[in-house]
Design a protein around this motif. Structure first.
Motif, PDB file in Angstrom:
ATOM      1  N   ARG A  54      45.771  39.668  30.916  1.00  0.00           N
ATOM      2  CA  ARG A  54      46.998  39.712  31.716  1.00  0.00           C
ATOM      3  C   ARG A  54      47.581  38.325  31.974  1.00  0.00           C
ATOM      4  N   SER A 111      48.834  31.907  31.523  1.00  0.00           N
ATOM      5  CA  SER A 111      48.064  32.086  32.766  1.00  0.00           C
ATOM      6  C   SER A 111      46.667  31.508  32.642  1.00  0.00           C
ATOM      7  N   PRO A 170      52.636  30.069  34.574  1.00  0.00           N
ATOM      8  CA  PRO A 170      52.300  31.493  34.402  1.00  0.00           C
ATOM      9  C   PRO A 170      53.520  32.335  34.766  1.00  0.00           C
ATOM     10  N   PRO A 171      53.591  33.578  34.290  1.00  0.00           N
ATOM     11  CA  PRO A 171      54.715  34.426  34.690  1.00  0.00           C
ATOM     12  C   PRO A 171      54.678  34.614  36.204  1.00  0.00           C
ATOM     13  N   GLU A 197      56.501  40.425  37.246  1.00  0.00           N
ATOM     14  CA  GLU A 197      55.754  41.321  36.379  1.00  0.00           C
ATOM     15  C   GLU A 197      56.632  41.633  35.190  1.00  0.00           C
ATOM     16  N   LEU A 199      54.469  45.533  41.944  1.00  0.00           N
ATOM     17  CA  LEU A 199      53.881  45.607  40.601  1.00  0.00           C
ATOM     18  C   LEU A 199      53.430  44.226  40.139  1.00  0.00           C
ATOM     19  N   ALA A 200      54.174  43.196  40.521  1.00  0.00           N
ATOM     20  CA  ALA A 200      53.847  41.835  40.088  1.00  0.00           C
ATOM     21  C   ALA A 200      52.502  41.358  40.627  1.00  0.00           C
ATOM     22  N   GLY A 229      49.930  42.793  40.157  1.00  0.00           N
ATOM     23  CA  GLY A 229      48.943  43.158  39.140  1.00  0.00           C
ATOM     24  C   GLY A 229      49.180  42.456  37.824  1.00  0.00           C
ATOM     25  N   SER A 230      49.996  41.404  37.849  1.00  0.00           N
ATOM     26  CA  SER A 230      50.502  40.845  36.597  1.00  0.00           C
ATOM     27  C   SER A 230      49.635  39.797  35.944  1.00  0.00           C
ATOM     28  N   GLY A 231      48.689  39.224  36.671  1.00  0.00           N
ATOM     29  CA  GLY A 231      47.963  38.073  36.147  1.00  0.00           C
ATOM     30  C   GLY A 231      48.684  36.768  36.431  1.00  0.00           C
ATOM     31  N   GLY A 232      49.816  36.824  37.119  1.00  0.00           N
ATOM     32  CA  GLY A 232      50.600  35.620  37.394  1.00  0.00           C
ATOM     33  C   GLY A 232      50.393  35.101  38.813  1.00  0.00           C
ATOM     34  N   ARG A 233      51.424  34.400  39.310  1.00  0.00           N
ATOM     35  CA  ARG A 233      51.312  33.684  40.573  1.00  0.00           C
ATOM     36  C   ARG A 233      51.057  34.621  41.762  1.00  0.00           C
ATOM     37  N   MET A 282      49.695  37.517  41.753  1.00  0.00           N
ATOM     38  CA  MET A 282      48.342  38.073  41.699  1.00  0.00           C
ATOM     39  C   MET A 282      47.332  37.066  42.261  1.00  0.00           C
ATOM     40  N   ASP A 338      38.082  43.563  40.627  1.00  0.00           N
ATOM     41  CA  ASP A 338      39.251  43.647  39.762  1.00  0.00           C
ATOM     42  C   ASP A 338      40.329  44.402  40.524  1.00  0.00           C
ATOM     43  N   THR A 339      41.579  44.017  40.286  1.00  0.00           N
ATOM     44  CA  THR A 339      42.693  44.666  40.976  1.00  0.00           C
ATOM     45  C   THR A 339      43.767  45.052  39.980  1.00  0.00           C
ATOM     46  N   LYS A 340      44.170  46.305  39.991  1.00  0.00           N
ATOM     47  CA  LYS A 340      45.295  46.758  39.177  1.00  0.00           C
ATOM     48  C   LYS A 340      46.334  47.375  40.100  1.00  0.00           C
ATOM     49  N   VAL A 341      47.605  47.274  39.695  1.00  0.00           N
ATOM     50  CA  VAL A 341      48.689  47.896  40.456  1.00  0.00           C
ATOM     51  C   VAL A 341      49.419  48.867  39.544  1.00  0.00           C
TER      52      VAL A 341
END
Lengths: 360, 360
Positions: A237, A242, A350-351, A354, B23-24, B26-30, B32, B143-146
């Motif tokens: 992700r 990232s 990083p993005p 999303e 949603l963001a 869960g993005s792997g970005g800032r 998150m 772990d975290t998902k959205v």
């Protein structure tokens, strides 16, 4: 899952009148036992799962243990190059591999949506079994819950992995040194674009296959050749951007990357251009970044390319282009610069929002 | 989760303008990283989580290991006596305890629905932390998902537990013998009825509290007193009826239970009568059935009652009525009979449909 004895019989139409998941399949009653016996235990079929208990007694490990967990919510469930099952096994296997650990044991937690066709469940479980066998990890225990229609999206899967540490030196962001070469194990961005294509129905001149694959064997190949890996991280992700930003911040050093050295498949590049997405922000599921002393970079790259040339990626894919994409330089902590193909320099970020939800 | 360094700062309003999950996150970005640093890692705060990796290196175990997993999808998230967080920790701790294993390490996989108030997430994580501390298990990785609105129901949690085997004798259905006494550790059916009350808004003269609680300490108390436990099983989905039917089938023996000896709180009994549900089919989350040689039944029951009298159940509950509810007799494999309070005999069957969906 491990509490239920296996029926021992293959039943070609295990559900009789039911070919869909019902809420009652999550009840702890008769239907749940049927689902476990006739579908889940039949497919996974590991002796450690048949201990008649809710927990699974593991065989004594020979090394220190690593634990990792991931939930998988990818939409849609199937995409070119894999499905949620392949992803759920390989994703967790890769988190172990990145710690220098051999994948040993895995638990599987299923959340199923009422109405899910049992044939879809079986297909996903078979993918999981096949991916697990491919990498040698044993699925030893599990759990199944069912939620009402509209409270899930087909199925979500959690896998938790236990690995045995085989790397002799510590592998972590703290080991990254000035002068380290930054290597990528193959081309980036295919997984994210494969999922986007499946979801949005994009068609390209050549379909983009996910790179979803297990990484342990290639890591082991490097360790056996005494490559002194300082740090590894799988690119998931948030994409390569990232990963490098996070590691630069963690080791408090600056990284310099060279855009033309970062391998991106031409079809992935075109798709990213059409969608206005930076390939550096797109997830992979079978690629990793590694940091090694500058003087062993060439050996590491040629080993990686030899490994993949001889073995493919164990998922039938043999196109790889491992290479050095940058180095660790003196400078400001956490900064990553990219020398672009047109000769400029830009900062990598990083993005922040999303851009590709639910790609894993 | 373990890959992100902790910020080290307590931030009273960590999300600035955001008080809901986006949603963001869960993005792997800032965003998150902010969620991980400012909420999840801040609350759980275990040194094993701060290794800057996706996997967590565990401390070397002194005993053989047990692995177990469960996903939790309870609706609603909060109920009298607990919440999804309490449940997610205790449920997995109890699966380890039932194997005779001390709870050591736990992973946490969160699936969050877009729009979930961050305050709710924090409340649940605090419950998890408190339940984990209560029983000594360490939350080491996560772990975290959205997922989008309407693709979940607030939040689902997977916990996977690793325990160290402390029981010297094997504890499993295969150890159940003719003449064994069948003991229950406390009154049954409260968890299921507490969740139903919270969900449907039933009100009773006295609110029904869930029995959700960790079981390891009471098991350890019995083991230390050299009680030869042949088998244990926590009473969850499908209730006492499912547990005894499953064990009778697994050990290929017949069980005889006595209805008047099975403790059911009067409020739970009334609620079951109103709803037309058999209390034997209602889940608990802090009660277990154990099988011991007939001649040590009395000692085991008095130890259990002493333990709970002195310690409560560690969740503030001190009403317990452990007792012998039946015995293992010669007869037909898998049959469980119940001598009813009015003097008849009936066969016990697990629920065949779904009577109480999503109670755990």
């Amino acid at each position: 899952m491990s509490r239920v004895e296996k029926s021992g019989l293959y039943c070609p139409n295990p559900f009789g009148e039911f070919d869909q998941i019902l809420l009652a399949h999550g009840s702890g009653g008769r239907l749940m036992l049927q689902l476990l016996d006739n579908v889940i235990m039949r497919i996974f079929d590991d002796s450690l799962m048949h201990q008649g208990h809710d927990g699974s007694l593991l065989e004594p490990p020979h090394s220190r243990l690593i634990m990792t967990t991931d939930s998988y919510v990818v939409r849609p469930l199937f995409f070119a190059g894999g499905d949620i099952g392949t992803l759920a096994v390989n994703g967790t296997v890769n988190d172990l591999a990145m710690c220098g650990a051999r994948p040993l044991y895995m638990s599987v937690g299923l959340i199923l949506e009422e109405g899910l066709p049992v044939s879809i469940l079986e297909q996903v479980l078979l993918s999981m079994k096949s991916a697990a066998q491919c990498t040698g990890i044993r699925i030893v225990t599990g759990d199944t819950k069912v939620v009402e229609r509209g409270r899930c999206d087909g199925m979500y899967i959690n896998t938790t992995g236990i690995g045995g540490l085989e790397a002799e030196n510590q592998i972590s962001a703290a080991q990254i040194c000035l002068g380290d070469a930054i290597i990528v194990s193959g081309d980036i961005g295919r997984h994210g674009m494969a999922v986007m294509s499946a979801r949005e129905g994009f068609s390209f001149s050549r379909p983009i296959q996910s790179d979803c694959a297990p990484l342990w064997e290639s890591v082991k190949f490097l360790l056996d050749a005494n490559i002194d890996i300082h740090c590894m991280r799988d690119i998931t992700r948030g994409g390569l951007a990232s990963v490098v930003k996070e590691l630069a911040a963690a080791c408090k050093l600056q990284f310099s990357l060279i855009e033309k050295n970062i391998p991106v498949d031409s079809e992935v590049r075109s798709a990213c251009e059409v969608l206005g997405i930076d390939p550096l922000h797109v997830a992979c599921e079978g690629r990793y970044v590694l940091f090694v002393p500058g003087n062993s970079a060439e050996t590491a790259v040629s080993l990686l390319n030899r490994y993949y040339c001889e073995n493919g990626d164990r998922m039938g894919n043999s196109q790889f282009q491992a290479g050095v994409i940058g180095e660790v330089i003196p400078g400001k902590s956490g900064i990553v610069t990219l020398r672009t193909t047109i000769g400029g320099n830009r900062l990598i970020e990083p993005p922040s929002g999303e851009i590709l939800p639910r790609i894993c």
